[in-house]
Design a protein around this motif. Structure first.
Motif, mmCIF file in Angstrom:
data_model
loop_
_atom_site.group_PDB
_atom_site.id
_atom_site.type_symbol
_atom_site.label_atom_id
_atom_site.label_comp_id
_atom_site.label_asym_id
_atom_site.label_seq_id
_atom_site.Cartn_x
_atom_site.Cartn_y
_atom_site.Cartn_z
ATOM 1 N N HIS A 1 0.827 -1.203 0.000
ATOM 2 C CA HIS A 1 0.000 0.000 0.000
ATOM 3 C C HIS A 1 0.866 1.260 0.000
ATOM 4 C CE1 HIS A 1 -3.374 -2.537 0.331
ATOM 5 N NE2 HIS A 1 -3.364 -2.721 1.652
ATOM 6 N N GLN A 2 1.975 1.231 0.769
ATOM 7 C CA GLN A 2 2.874 2.388 0.785
ATOM 8 C C GLN A 2 3.455 2.638 -0.603
ATOM 9 O OE1 GLN A 2 5.849 1.968 3.914
ATOM 10 N NE2 GLN A 2 4.296 1.160 5.333
ATOM 11 N N LEU A 3 3.815 1.573 -1.292
ATOM 12 C CA LEU A 3 4.370 1.710 -2.633
ATOM 13 C C LEU A 3 3.323 2.282 -3.583
ATOM 14 C CD1 LEU A 3 6.728 1.190 -4.593
ATOM 15 C CD2 LEU A 3 5.804 -1.106 -4.949
ATOM 16 N N GLU A 4 2.092 1.785 -3.487
ATOM 17 C CA GLU A 4 1.025 2.273 -4.362
ATOM 18 C C GLU A 4 0.734 3.756 -4.090
ATOM 19 O OE1 GLU A 4 -2.092 -0.401 -3.409
ATOM 20 O OE2 GLU A 4 -1.400 -1.983 -4.773
ATOM 21 N N ASP A 5 0.716 4.140 -2.819
ATOM 22 C CA ASP A 5 0.427 5.539 -2.476
ATOM 23 C C ASP A 5 1.517 6.471 -2.994
ATOM 24 O OD1 ASP A 5 -1.850 4.700 -1.223
ATOM 25 O OD2 ASP A 5 -1.021 4.803 0.813
ATOM 26 N N SER A 6 2.788 6.073 -2.809
ATOM 27 C CA SER A 6 3.885 6.933 -3.271
ATOM 28 C C SER A 6 3.926 6.979 -4.792
ATOM 29 C CB SER A 6 5.218 6.446 -2.697
ATOM 30 O OG SER A 6 5.485 5.111 -3.106
ATOM 31 N N ALA A 7 3.610 5.860 -5.470
ATOM 32 C CA ALA A 7 3.575 5.857 -6.927
ATOM 33 C C ALA A 7 2.463 6.774 -7.434
ATOM 34 C CB ALA A 7 3.373 4.431 -7.436
ATOM 35 N N ALA A 8 1.306 6.774 -6.747
ATOM 36 C CA ALA A 8 0.199 7.648 -7.140
ATOM 37 C C ALA A 8 0.563 9.117 -6.968
ATOM 38 C CB ALA A 8 -1.044 7.302 -6.318
ATOM 39 N N ALA A 9 1.282 9.415 -5.877
ATOM 40 C CA ALA A 9 1.708 10.796 -5.649
ATOM 41 C C ALA A 9 2.651 11.260 -6.746
ATOM 42 C CB ALA A 9 2.372 10.913 -4.276
ATOM 43 N N LEU A 10 3.586 10.390 -7.145
ATOM 44 C CA LEU A 10 4.500 10.735 -8.238
ATOM 45 C C LEU A 10 3.728 10.958 -9.531
ATOM 46 C CD1 LEU A 10 7.635 8.410 -7.835
ATOM 47 C CD2 LEU A 10 7.585 10.910 -7.761
ATOM 48 N N ALA A 11 2.740 10.120 -9.795
ATOM 49 C CA ALA A 11 1.964 10.239 -11.027
ATOM 50 C C ALA A 11 1.193 11.556 -11.078
ATOM 51 C CB ALA A 11 0.998 9.065 -11.150
ATOM 52 N N HIS A 12 0.902 12.139 -9.911
ATOM 53 C CA HIS A 12 0.176 13.401 -9.864
ATOM 54 C C HIS A 12 1.129 14.590 -9.765
ATOM 55 C CE1 HIS A 12 -3.231 10.735 -8.919
ATOM 56 N NE2 HIS A 12 -4.013 11.744 -9.362
ATOM 57 N N GLY A 13 2.430 14.323 -10.031
ATOM 58 C CA GLY A 13 3.391 15.416 -10.110
ATOM 59 C C GLY A 13 3.986 15.847 -8.792
ATOM 60 N N ASP A 14 3.842 15.060 -7.735
ATOM 61 C CA ASP A 14 4.422 15.408 -6.428
ATOM 62 C C ASP A 14 5.883 14.974 -6.398
ATOM 63 O OD1 ASP A 14 5.100 15.894 -3.834
ATOM 64 O OD2 ASP A 14 3.526 14.644 -2.939
ATOM 65 N N ALA A 15 6.805 15.915 -6.694
ATOM 66 C CA ALA A 15 8.231 15.582 -6.742
ATOM 67 C C ALA A 15 8.775 15.172 -5.387
ATOM 68 C CB ALA A 15 9.025 16.787 -7.279
ATOM 69 N N SER A 16 8.145 15.639 -4.310
ATOM 70 C CA SER A 16 8.634 15.284 -2.968
ATOM 71 C C SER A 16 8.401 13.818 -2.642
ATOM 72 C CB SER A 16 7.932 16.157 -1.925
ATOM 73 O OG SER A 16 6.532 15.863 -1.888
ATOM 74 N N ALA A 17 7.595 13.121 -3.442
ATOM 75 C CA ALA A 17 7.307 11.709 -3.190
ATOM 76 C C ALA A 17 8.386 10.788 -3.742
ATOM 77 C CB ALA A 17 5.962 11.331 -3.791
ATOM 78 N N THR A 18 9.389 11.365 -4.441
ATOM 79 C CA THR A 18 10.427 10.521 -5.040
ATOM 80 C C THR A 18 11.160 9.690 -3.995
ATOM 81 O OG1 THR A 18 10.740 12.123 -6.815
ATOM 82 C CG2 THR A 18 12.513 10.519 -6.458
ATOM 83 N N GLY A 19 11.565 10.317 -2.914
ATOM 84 C CA GLY A 19 12.278 9.600 -1.851
ATOM 85 C C GLY A 19 11.418 8.538 -1.216
ATOM 86 N N ARG A 20 10.135 8.895 -0.989
ATOM 87 C CA ARG A 20 9.220 7.904 -0.405
ATOM 88 C C ARG A 20 9.045 6.714 -1.323
ATOM 89 N NH1 ARG A 20 3.914 9.180 0.138
ATOM 90 N NH2 ARG A 20 4.085 11.219 -0.874
ATOM 91 N N TYR A 21 8.934 6.983 -2.598
ATOM 92 C CA TYR A 21 8.752 5.893 -3.560
ATOM 93 C C TYR A 21 9.974 4.976 -3.586
ATOM 94 C CZ TYR A 21 8.166 3.338 -7.908
ATOM 95 O OH TYR A 21 8.060 2.330 -8.841
ATOM 96 N N ASP A 22 11.192 5.562 -3.607
ATOM 97 C CA ASP A 22 12.416 4.748 -3.647
ATOM 98 C C ASP A 22 12.520 3.857 -2.412
ATOM 99 O OD1 ASP A 22 13.107 5.862 -6.056
ATOM 100 O OD2 ASP A 22 14.471 7.363 -5.184
ATOM 101 N N ARG A 23 12.192 4.419 -1.271
ATOM 102 C CA ARG A 23 12.265 3.623 -0.041
ATOM 103 C C ARG A 23 11.201 2.535 -0.020
ATOM 104 N NH1 ARG A 23 13.289 8.815 2.063
ATOM 105 N NH2 ARG A 23 11.102 9.095 2.699
#
Length: 558
Positions: A102-124
């Motif tokens: 779920h964390q991966l899906e949420d961070s991927a969704a944030a990136l898809a909506h242009g949230d650059a700050s989610a990059t670190g969250r997505y990588d982790r």
């Protein structure tokens, strides 16, 4: 911040006491992801205590302990009143893995909506999901349940209805699927058959986190261990397999024996030198009388010679004091079985046990031990015990080695007791050659015996004409336990006392029923080496995988 699977566990100067007893004292430990630590030691050395400390279930009495947040412990005991079902336990096991997904899906969704700050969250989140095996968790759970033999359990079944073995295997499957950063296993192969134990071994070899295993299963520890922590030693964990560690220990004991013998020789020389009746430190020319010219010269140099003699005496006394107070400790003697009679034909009292249901007319015509061919140690003709041992024919030669295997209740212990003569067969004839029989029972009993090991072993020594004071030259029992009543000793301590009796009986036929039960891996290693050099006949019944894997004799499967 590193993913929990990449975290480490660290202990410095760890102390744990119970009353006035130090179970752990000054222990240091480092373990990181990918390492698998084999935890060994005598019964009562603190293995289970250390695992509970590493799991965070107990607090140390001293020292520092750093642990990853995600830890999992398989204990030897389970809660019989656990209100959960099989399905609830398994759902909780994969809950953490689902949350990572779920964390991966949420961070991927944030990136898809242009949230650059989610990059670190997505990588982790991606690294954590890959380490936890998010995408194949359901397939892994199925393989784990099948490999450990609990795939057929009804998910609606209450945990309280499971047998002890079923619950342990289910708990183990749940832990392995969950993949905690620090996996702690206390005797994980208990209740596992060979197939399940092999499955566990394969899982541990590829486990991404850090693993600590306390076990009496030497084959498991030898296969998966990358380092060994021996709680009977003062040193830290050492790299290599358990077999490597035991080889190093045998070499160290051999070197200790050489040092001890050399120091004892030196002590004898120093005592002779310091003896008042002509000690060698005071001899001007040992072995030769002093002439008149020598006396004159000696008188002219009297002070200097006396100083030299005094210095030699002082040095000898100092060296003797050092050796007596801090010299090499006497090592225990290597475990050796006392040799039985060399000529069994000259020893009377061979044994014949005839079942009341046997038909003498259907058996070979000769009676008594005359039916044993020369060179045979034992013979069974259609021997059975009602409800416990199916009819069996068996011949074992003198000096032979026989391993008895089979499922529980197949009759392994029954067979050994029939051979020992303390269980009468229902039918058939048992014949044992002269020379005596010694049995190490699986269940040693003696729980109500108020005698001490020193009393029992001393009486055995007197019967055999041995020194009654040298009751335990192999160090099978701690000195403090020799004078405690057998009834107050643990099961493992009582089994060591019985093993000490068996070692010194000098029988020609040795029967060992589950010899690895309640004995440390060190002692089991010594026991195998002692058997290798013993000329008598050996019959062993065991489930132990390492013992069976290294067996070089005949095998009887019941």
């Amino acid at each position: 911040m590193p993913h929990p699977l990449h975290s480490s566990a660290r202990a410095r100067d760890l102390v744990r006491t119970f009353g006035d007893r130090h179970v752990l004292h000054g222990l240091d430990l480092d373990i990181t992801a990918g390492q698998r630590l084999a935890l060994v030691g005598e019964n009562g050395s603190g293995k289970s205590t250390l695992l509970r400390l590493l799991a965070g279930l107990e607090e140390p009495d001293g020292g520092a302990l750093e642990l990853p947040s995600d830890r999992g412990l398989l204990t030897q005991d389970t809660d019989p009143a656990d209100p959960r079902t099989v399905g609830q336990l398994l759902d909780e096991a994969v809950e953490h893995v689902r949350s990572l997904e779920h964390q991966l899906e949420d961070s991927a969704a944030a990136l898809a909506h242009g949230d650059a700050s989610a990059t670190g969250r997505y990588d982790r989140a991606l690294a954590a999901a890959e380490a936890a095996g998010v995408w194949d968790v359901d397939a892994r759970l199925g393989r784990m349940l099948s490999g450990l033999g609990v795939a057929d359990l009804d998910r609606a079944r209450p945990l309280s209805d499971l047998s002890g073995g079923e619950r342990r295997r289910l708990d183990l499957a749940a832990l392995l699927v969950r993949r905690p950063a620090l996996l702690l296993l206390d005797e994980p192969t208990n209740h596992l058959d060979d197939t399940a134990a092999d499955h566990l071994t394969a899982e541990l070899l590829t486990y991404p986190g850090a693993v600590v295993v306390a076990s009496h299963d030497r084959l498991l520890l030898d296969t998966v261990g990358t380092a060994v922590l021996d709680l009977d030693d003062d040193g830290p964990a050492v790299g290599g397999t358990l077999s490597d560690h035991l080889l190093r220990r045998r070499a160290a004991l051999a070197a200790q024996a050489v040092r001890y013998d050399a120091e004892q020789d030196e002590i004898a020389r120093l005592r002779d030198a310091l003896a008042e009746d002509g000690g060698t430190t005071r001899r001007v020319a040992p072995g030769r009388a002093m002439s008149d010219r020598n006396r004159f010269a000696y008188g002219g140099q009297g002070d200097r010679v006396e100083q030299q003699v005094a210095r030699r005496v002082k040095d000898a006394r100092r060296r003797l004091d050092d050796l007596m107070t801090s010299g090499t400790a006497r090592p225990p003697e290597p475990l050796r079985f006392r040799a039985g009679p060399t000529d069994v034909d000259a020893v009377p009292n061979g044994a014949v046990f005839r079942g009341p249901g046997s038909d003498p007319a259907a058996l070979p015509s000769a009676a008594g031990t005359e039916r044993l061919a020369r060179g045979e140690a034992l013979r069974l003709d259609r021997v059975s015990v009602a409800g416990r041992l199916a009819p069996l024919d068996l011949v074992v030669p003198q000096g032979g080695r026989l391993l008895v295997t089979g499922t529980n209740a197949s009759g392994k212990s029954t067979l050994l007791h029939v051979l020992a003569g303390d269980l009468a067969p229902t039918s058939g004839v048992v014949e044992v050659a002269p020379g005596g029989v010694a049995l190490l029972e699986q269940e040693v009993g003696l729980a109500d015996d108020r005698r001490t090991p020193r009393e029992v072993l001393g009486a055995l020594a007197r019967v055999r004409g041995d020194d009654p004071d040298a009751v335990d030259p192999h160090g099978l029992l701690a000195e403090r336990d020799l004078d405690r009543p057998l009834a107050e000793l643990s099961v493992g301590q009582r089994r060591r006392a019985v093993l000490a009796m068996v070692v010194h009986q000098g029988a020609s036929l040795l029967l060992l029923d589950e010899p690895t039960n309640h004995l440390s891996l060190r002692l089991v290693d010594e026991l195998r080496h002692a058997l290798d050099g013993w000329p008598g006949t050996v019959v062993v019944a065991t489930h132990d995988r390492w013992w069976r894997a290294g067996w070089a004799g005949e095998v009887l499967e019941l």
